[in-house]
Design an enzyme around this catalytic site. Sequence first.
Site, mmCIF file in Angstrom:
data_model
loop_
_atom_site.group_PDB
_atom_site.id
_atom_site.type_symbol
_atom_site.label_atom_id
_atom_site.label_comp_id
_atom_site.label_asym_id
_atom_site.label_seq_id
_atom_site.Cartn_x
_atom_site.Cartn_y
_atom_site.Cartn_z
ATOM 1 N N ASP A 80 1.146 4.634 -2.482
ATOM 2 C CA ASP A 80 0.320 5.987 -2.363
ATOM 3 C C ASP A 80 1.981 6.379 -2.406
ATOM 4 O OD1 ASP A 80 -1.192 5.029 -0.899
ATOM 5 O OD2 ASP A 80 -0.790 4.539 1.180
ATOM 6 N N ARG A 128 -30.107 2.543 -13.837
ATOM 7 C CA ARG A 128 -30.874 2.256 -14.294
ATOM 8 C C ARG A 128 -32.100 3.093 -14.552
ATOM 9 N NH1 ARG A 128 -34.156 -2.423 -15.325
ATOM 10 N NH2 ARG A 128 -36.078 -2.026 -13.389
ATOM 11 N N CYS A 140 -65.364 1.052 -1.949
ATOM 12 C CA CYS A 140 -66.554 2.497 -1.291
ATOM 13 C C CYS A 140 -66.864 3.053 -2.716
ATOM 14 C CB CYS A 140 -65.394 3.631 -0.353
ATOM 15 S SG CYS A 140 -66.479 4.608 0.212
ATOM 16 N N LYS A 169 -27.516 -13.916 -8.467
ATOM 17 C CA LYS A 169 -28.007 -12.687 -9.247
ATOM 18 C C LYS A 169 -28.147 -11.465 -8.022
ATOM 19 C CE LYS A 169 -32.706 -10.767 -9.635
ATOM 20 N NZ LYS A 169 -31.993 -9.271 -9.694
ATOM 21 N N GLU A 200 -25.890 -17.551 -13.341
ATOM 22 C CA GLU A 200 -25.103 -16.639 -12.480
ATOM 23 C C GLU A 200 -25.578 -16.431 -11.111
ATOM 24 O OE1 GLU A 200 -24.995 -12.909 -14.917
ATOM 25 O OE2 GLU A 200 -23.919 -14.078 -16.959
ATOM 26 N N GLU A 223 -23.433 -4.364 -11.643
ATOM 27 C CA GLU A 223 -23.832 -4.483 -10.437
ATOM 28 C C GLU A 223 -23.485 -3.421 -9.998
ATOM 29 O OE1 GLU A 223 -27.253 -5.356 -10.571
ATOM 30 O OE2 GLU A 223 -28.247 -5.273 -9.377
ATOM 31 N N CYS A 253 -67.986 2.340 4.595
ATOM 32 C CA CYS A 253 -66.480 2.831 4.669
ATOM 33 C C CYS A 253 -66.120 3.223 5.868
ATOM 34 C CB CYS A 253 -66.790 3.706 3.735
ATOM 35 S SG CYS A 253 -65.071 4.060 3.376
ATOM 36 N N LYS A 312 -29.139 -17.852 -18.216
ATOM 37 C CA LYS A 312 -29.269 -16.168 -19.236
ATOM 38 C C LYS A 312 -29.302 -17.804 -20.623
ATOM 39 C CE LYS A 312 -28.188 -12.728 -17.007
ATOM 40 N NZ LYS A 312 -26.476 -11.985 -17.479
ATOM 41 N N TYR A 362 -22.018 -7.879 -16.429
ATOM 42 C CA TYR A 362 -22.710 -9.205 -16.651
ATOM 43 C C TYR A 362 -23.543 -9.370 -18.123
ATOM 44 C CZ TYR A 362 -26.636 -6.651 -13.758
ATOM 45 O OH TYR A 362 -26.888 -5.607 -12.954
ATOM 46 N N LYS A 395 -35.355 -16.845 -8.204
ATOM 47 C CA LYS A 395 -35.237 -16.523 -6.775
ATOM 48 C C LYS A 395 -34.867 -16.669 -5.182
ATOM 49 C CE LYS A 395 -35.888 -11.612 -8.212
ATOM 50 N NZ LYS A 395 -36.888 -10.261 -7.002
ATOM 51 N N CYS A 447 -65.930 7.954 5.100
ATOM 52 C CA CYS A 447 -66.982 8.272 4.862
ATOM 53 C C CYS A 447 -68.494 7.542 5.487
ATOM 54 C CB CYS A 447 -67.268 8.381 3.381
ATOM 55 S SG CYS A 447 -67.250 7.209 2.420
ATOM 56 N N ASP A 489 -27.177 -8.665 -5.514
ATOM 57 C CA ASP A 489 -28.735 -7.646 -5.096
ATOM 58 C C ASP A 489 -28.249 -6.738 -4.433
ATOM 59 O OD1 ASP A 489 -31.143 -6.830 -3.766
ATOM 60 O OD2 ASP A 489 -30.952 -7.919 -2.108
ATOM 61 N N ASP A 533 1.292 -0.984 -0.163
ATOM 62 C CA ASP A 533 -0.097 0.293 -0.157
ATOM 63 C C ASP A 533 0.669 1.524 0.195
ATOM 64 O OD1 ASP A 533 -1.749 -1.696 0.167
ATOM 65 O OD2 ASP A 533 -2.660 -1.483 2.063
ATOM 66 N N SER A 536 -35.835 -5.559 -17.052
ATOM 67 C CA SER A 536 -35.530 -5.975 -15.802
ATOM 68 C C SER A 536 -35.512 -8.137 -16.411
ATOM 69 C CB SER A 536 -36.516 -5.910 -14.826
ATOM 70 O OG SER A 536 -37.727 -6.039 -15.290
ATOM 71 N N LEU A 537 -35.908 -8.425 -15.382
ATOM 72 C CA LEU A 537 -35.852 -10.063 -15.286
ATOM 73 C C LEU A 537 -37.396 -10.979 -14.968
ATOM 74 C CD1 LEU A 537 -32.243 -10.577 -14.696
ATOM 75 C CD2 LEU A 537 -33.791 -10.890 -15.821
ATOM 76 N N CYS A 579 -65.972 10.483 -1.095
ATOM 77 C CA CYS A 579 -65.060 9.829 -0.494
ATOM 78 C C CYS A 579 -63.595 10.630 0.549
ATOM 79 C CB CYS A 579 -64.438 8.006 -0.225
ATOM 80 S SG CYS A 579 -63.792 7.784 1.480
ATOM 81 N N GLU A 624 4.102 1.660 -1.329
ATOM 82 C CA GLU A 624 4.259 1.908 -2.561
ATOM 83 C C GLU A 624 3.372 2.588 -3.459
ATOM 84 O OE1 GLU A 624 7.941 -1.193 -3.046
ATOM 85 O OE2 GLU A 624 6.107 -2.442 -2.632
#
Length: 670
Positions: free
Chosen positions: A38, A138, A429, A117, A115, A177, A411, A293, A229, A317, A414, A119, A34, A83-84, A434, A36
């Site tokens: 810097d 996105r 209602c 997914k 792959e 991602e 309701c 995929k 991806y 999922k 109302c 998050d 680190d 999206s999927l 209302c 070197e």
Amino acid sequence: MKKHKAKERIEELREEVEEHNYRYYVLDDPVITDREYDELLAELETLEEEYPEFKSENSPTQRVGARPAEEFESAEHRHPMLSLSNAFEEEGVFDFDDRVRRELGVPGDITYLAEPKLDGLAVEVIYENGQLTEALTRGDGFTGEVVTRNIKTIRSIPLKLRSDGQELPPLVEVRGEVYMGKDSFRRMNERRAREDKDLFANPRNAAAGSLRQLDPSVTARRPLNAFFYDVGEVQGVELNSQEELLRFLPSIGLRVNPYIRKCSGIDEAVEYFGDIADRREEIPYEIDGIVIKINDFQLREVLGTKTRSPRWALAYKFPPERARTKILDIEVGVGRTGALTPVAILVPVEIKGATISRATLHNQDEIDEKDIRIGDEVIVQRAGDVIPEVIKPVKGERSGDEETFKLPDRCPVCGEPVKRPEGEAIHRCVNISCPARVKESIKHFASKGAADVEGLGDKLVEQLVDEGLVGDIPDLYRLSREEISNLERMGDKSAENLLKSLEESKEISFSRLLYALGIRHVGEHLARVLEAEYADFDELREADRDELEAIHEIGPEVAESIVNFFSSQRNLELIEGLAEVGLRYERPDRDVEETLDEKKFVFTGRLENFTRAEAQGLVERMGGRATSSVSSETDYLVVGDNPGSKYDRALEEDVTILTEEEFREKAESD
Ligand code: IVH
């Protein structure tokens, strides 16, 4: 040091520092300490200060710096970021495979790439001639926010692509991602707790909150990382499959997830799901399932895409997270459409970092079917962003004191009768006036993206309706200064401000107004689609189902909802009422649309008289398209102050260059 020597050394140092970044952040295999590292960076900083003429936006010293922005500009994705479709059960996965093989006419196994997914949040990063020139979130899939400066602070994302002696492709639009690792997230929250700052609920929120900072130096201090991806467009390289893509990305220096597996047939993908689920704990970042995929790009093309998701991929999922708690009471909410929704009030319980104290019970049928009672111990589930729901009671725990629940006949707001239309699960209602319904529709009307009435928050709407000052949307515009300033917590100043923003909201685009009316299923995007087809309400209300369905992106449900909306006398009166109080929506100009039809505009540099978003909006209203990077397809490049590399590229591509002034003239004359 002589100037040319300094220049050489600067270039050498930049390459060296980026090489070490790559080894450290991408390969996870540093070859220097680190310290070197810097020292190299410090030497580079000193030289760049001494020779400001060699400063460059894509120098590794510039990852952190950057001034705060006032707002994010938005830009259109050249290709939508889709999206999927989801499956939560094995059955859904087999159905997907069956459908794919049927449509492709393939009797045997399909080759899939499976792959994790991730998050986090999806981003698109654009490299022109190897240089990182733009990065977008996105957004809604069509338009995203420009987060270039923020993305550049992420060390594992190269500012310049690696070439290994090969020529760099002119254009690479990659998607991936951005995420925060589990450990980094925990440490950051611990530190925030010590500093008495708000904690992030989970790593995904932390990543999103960190990336969407107007001040990139804040982003720079957050431990973000990224995997790639997918691609939007790539020029100069031929890619025929996901497998080739996943080899190509690391070859240009982009990180690719190490857990990806090639699967012959769907059974192997299902097996992979099990393996990944078993290893979920050991994986150092959050994942919420796998993505399956089709490998072969040609096959993908045959299958094509639905509006928002491709037919060639599926997200499988993990089961949503659940917890056990107790129902203290059941309340009834009344929504914009009058729907009565039973809501369970719970003993607060934590699920995946969020505290849950309310959960929807959906409707009476659900309550009856699941036999849910007040006082029951229940299992509550929270899946991704969806509202938490009660899954089932734990019947073995009953004491006998639990009470069954029935939605009221009247309701709760109302007192008018509640009806349940034949064949529907929802009680509504029936009273269009209302207060609960009126409140919800006004809140929606005033929200951002709709009429955007600044200062008219939810609380104030409640007050206005409760005090009987407002009974429908047009009433807002009939409010007097006195009426407002007499309200609790309001003074002359806030009354004046509210009147001012109401006045401003009277000039509105047709699409915003369409969205603001709260027609079922018509969100911001579909409102724009409708605006492109219809000039005004008179035209739109004449449209029948078939005509609407013929429009790309509009399906039977939406078409029906629109037709229903305009068949209601009450809604027509609402539209008239708005005109009476002086609301004027802009008609998109048809003649202009023809002249600029489909012309592609790109902007570079700072414009004096427009924000990017305004300029792009203008182009779109005139029927042109605003895209984010220059290609041979581009018709015009509008150049502001301090243009970027898009300018050079436009010269190469023989694109017509317009100054801001010329652009304005063109816009106005057309
Ligand atoms: S591919 C058209 N691969 O999932 C397919 N997406 O629901 C484009 N995501 O917005 C996406 N991990 O944020 C793909 N390995 C992966 C992914 C992934 C996470 C997210 C991405 C996207 C969302 C779609």
